[in-house]
Design an enzyme around this catalytic site. Structure first.
Site, PDB file in Angstrom:
ATOM      1  N   ARG A   1      -4.515  34.332  -1.196  1.00 15.22           N
ATOM      2  CA  ARG A   1      -5.693  35.210  -1.232  1.00 15.22           C
ATOM      3  C   ARG A   1      -5.386  36.476  -0.445  1.00 15.22           C
ATOM      4  O   ARG A   1      -4.775  36.406   0.623  1.00 15.22           O
ATOM      5  CB  ARG A   1      -6.891  34.555  -0.534  1.00 15.22           C
ATOM      6  CG  ARG A   1      -7.364  33.293  -1.092  1.00 15.22           C
ATOM      7  CD  ARG A   1      -8.713  32.896  -0.514  1.00 15.22           C
ATOM      8  NE  ARG A   1      -8.767  32.798   0.943  1.00 15.22           N
ATOM      9  CZ  ARG A   1      -9.849  32.460   1.613  1.00 15.22           C
ATOM     10  NH1 ARG A   1     -10.980  32.207   0.967  1.00 15.22           N
ATOM     11  NH2 ARG A   1      -9.831  32.364   2.919  1.00 15.22           N
TER      12      ARG A   1
ATOM     13  N   THR B   1      -9.981  41.300   0.357  1.00 18.26           N
ATOM     14  CA  THR B   1     -10.784  41.183  -0.868  1.00 18.26           C
ATOM     15  C   THR B   1     -11.010  39.729  -1.277  1.00 18.26           C
ATOM     16  O   THR B   1     -11.882  39.448  -2.098  1.00 18.26           O
ATOM     17  CB  THR B   1     -10.083  41.897  -2.041  1.00 18.26           C
ATOM     18  OG1 THR B   1      -8.857  41.195  -2.306  1.00 18.26           O
ATOM     19  CG2 THR B   1      -9.788  43.351  -1.731  1.00 18.26           C
TER      20      THR B   1
ATOM     21  N   ASP C   1      -7.507  27.558   9.022  1.00 15.69           N
ATOM     22  CA  ASP C   1      -6.526  27.978   8.017  1.00 15.69           C
ATOM     23  C   ASP C   1      -5.556  26.824   7.786  1.00 15.69           C
ATOM     24  O   ASP C   1      -4.661  26.554   8.599  1.00 15.69           O
ATOM     25  CB  ASP C   1      -5.782  29.229   8.503  1.00 15.69           C
ATOM     26  CG  ASP C   1      -4.926  29.821   7.394  1.00 15.69           C
ATOM     27  OD1 ASP C   1      -4.156  29.056   6.767  1.00 15.69           O
ATOM     28  OD2 ASP C   1      -5.024  31.032   7.134  1.00 15.69           O
TER      29      ASP C   1
ATOM     30  N   ASP D   1      -1.681  27.601   7.709  1.00 14.70           N
ATOM     31  CA  ASP D   1      -1.139  27.912   9.042  1.00 14.70           C
ATOM     32  C   ASP D   1      -1.050  26.649   9.896  1.00 14.70           C
ATOM     33  O   ASP D   1      -0.086  26.459  10.629  1.00 14.70           O
ATOM     34  CB  ASP D   1      -2.024  28.951   9.747  1.00 14.70           C
ATOM     35  CG  ASP D   1      -1.745  30.363   9.249  1.00 14.70           C
ATOM     36  OD1 ASP D   1      -0.813  30.545   8.443  1.00 14.70           O
ATOM     37  OD2 ASP D   1      -2.473  31.287   9.660  1.00 14.70           O
TER      38      ASP D   1
HETATM   39  C1  PRP Z   1      -6.026  28.889   1.027  1.00 12.64           C
HETATM   40  C2  PRP Z   1      -6.189  27.497   0.457  1.00 12.64           C
HETATM   41  C3  PRP Z   1      -6.569  27.753  -0.975  1.00 12.64           C
HETATM   42  C4  PRP Z   1      -7.381  29.022  -0.865  1.00 12.64           C
HETATM   43  C5  PRP Z   1      -8.833  28.663  -0.982  1.00 12.64           C
HETATM   44  O1  PRP Z   1      -4.804  29.428   0.660  1.00 12.64           O
HETATM   45  O2  PRP Z   1      -5.056  26.694   0.577  1.00 12.64           O
HETATM   46  O3  PRP Z   1      -5.485  27.928  -1.831  1.00 12.64           O
HETATM   47  O4  PRP Z   1      -7.111  29.583   0.437  1.00 12.64           O
HETATM   48  O5  PRP Z   1      -9.621  29.782  -0.931  1.00 12.64           O
HETATM   49  P1  PRP Z   1     -10.477  30.282  -2.176  1.00 12.64           P
HETATM   50  O6  PRP Z   1     -11.160  29.094  -2.742  1.00 12.64           O
HETATM   51  O7  PRP Z   1     -11.415  31.258  -1.553  1.00 12.64           O
HETATM   52  O8  PRP Z   1      -9.546  30.934  -3.158  1.00 12.64           O
HETATM   53  P2  PRP Z   1      -4.271  30.815   1.257  1.00 12.64           P
HETATM   54  O9  PRP Z   1      -4.548  31.927   0.314  1.00 12.64           O
HETATM   55  O10 PRP Z   1      -4.739  30.987   2.666  1.00 12.64           O
HETATM   56  O11 PRP Z   1      -2.709  30.592   1.229  1.00 12.64           O
HETATM   57  P3  PRP Z   1      -1.800  29.525   2.014  1.00 12.64           P
HETATM   58  O12 PRP Z   1      -2.049  28.187   1.386  1.00 12.64           O
HETATM   59  O13 PRP Z   1      -0.423  30.037   1.791  1.00 12.64           O
HETATM   60  O14 PRP Z   1      -2.186  29.562   3.473  1.00 12.64           O
HETATM   61  N1  URA Z   2      -8.455  28.669   3.137  1.00 12.86           N
HETATM   62  C1  URA Z   2      -8.270  27.999   4.291  1.00 12.86           C
HETATM   63  O1  URA Z   2      -7.131  27.685   4.666  1.00 12.86           O
HETATM   64  N2  URA Z   2      -9.362  27.676   5.009  1.00 12.86           N
HETATM   65  C2  URA Z   2     -10.604  27.997   4.617  1.00 12.86           C
HETATM   66  O2  URA Z   2     -11.567  27.666   5.319  1.00 12.86           O
HETATM   67  C3  URA Z   2     -10.772  28.697   3.405  1.00 12.86           C
HETATM   68  C4  URA Z   2      -9.675  29.016   2.689  1.00 12.86           C
END
Ligand code: PRP
Ligand code: URA
Length: 216
Positions: free
Chosen positions: A109, A113, A208, A211
């Site tokens: 994401r 945005t 997160d 992370d």
């Molecule tokens: C996080 C999570 C989902 C997404 C959910 O990923 O693992 O994929 O956010 O959010 P949404 O429903 O609002 O789209 P992130 O983009 O943080 O990437 P990551 O898994 O690499 O940390």
């Molecule tokens: N992605 C995450 O990792 N945590 C949240 O709470 C939402 C999106």
């Protein structure tokens, strides 16, 4: 009957336990990773009910022959982890689905945005329409990432009614979008949290997930 999105929150003590461990801000990364692995295992166990294809056969025990049920090796099973955080659920899922093909999908994401973008796509051009697909991603927040993943999968022939999502925390905005677009879909999650804040984080959620899994 019109199909509709089904969301299962299995009332299992191990799922509740590992969710509480994952939620705790004091849980270090190594234990957080174990908690997500265990959630992947038990939620996949629940998701496999009436989804993993079986076939009836006769089995010869040392004493007599009797009917048996085994996993049907002719129907493809696929796991699609949404990188990065979906990788945390993969080990537990794979321990129960050792023959599944794993197709990685990297989606991130935009922090401002919240729009998803794809940086890795290892999906095949076309899926066998009978393929059972299990998607792993611990967080369903705004739903943008999962909607993106579902669009990529269905474009390649995946049947939403044969698809199961394993998540850890799901929020209403994501569930509403998935329900409107893919009414036959099934979601397995440890909990539904009501709030997504202005930064796109689920509250209370677990922070997160990517992370915390990877210690970044
Ligand atoms: C996080 C999570 C989902 C997404 C959910 O990923 O693992 O994929 O956010 O959010 P949404 O429903 O609002 O789209 P992130 O983009 O943080 O990437 P990551 O898994 O690499 O940390
Ligand atoms: N992605 C995450 O990792 N945590 C949240 O709470 C939402 C999106």
């Amino acid at each position: 009957m019109t199909p509709q999105l089904r969301v299962y929150v299995p009332p299992h003590p191990l799922i509740k336990h590992w969710l509480a461990v994952a939620r705790d801000a004091a849980t270090p990364s190594v234990l957080f990773r174990s908690a997500i692995t265990e959630l992947g295992r038990w939620l996949t166990y629940e998701a496999a009910r009436e989804w993993l294809p079986t076939v009836e056969m006769m089995v010869q025990s040392p004493l007599d022959s009797c009917p048996g049920t085994v996993i049907n090796p002719e129907i493809p099973v696929a796991v699609v982890p949404i990188l990065r955080a979906g990788l945390g659920l993969l080990e537990g899922a794979q321990s129960l689905l050792p023959l599944a093909s794993i197709y990685h999908l990297g989606i991130v994401r935009n922090e401002e945005t919240l729009e998803p973008s794809c940086y890795l796509n290892k999906l095949p051009e076309k899926f066998d329409p009978q393929t059972r697909v299990l998607i792993t991603d611990p967080m369903l927040a705004t739903g943008g990432s999962m909607m993106f993943a579902m669009a990529e999968l269905t474009r390649r022939g995946v049947d939403p009614s044969l698809t199961r999502i394993v998540s850890v925390v799901a929020a209403p905005p994501a569930l509403q979008k998935l329900s409107a677009a893919y009414p036959g879909l099934n979601v397995y999650t440890a909990i539904i949290d009501e709030v997504v804040n202005n930064q796109g984080y689920i509250v209370p959620g677990l922070g997160d997930a990517g992370d915390r899994i990877f210690g970044t």
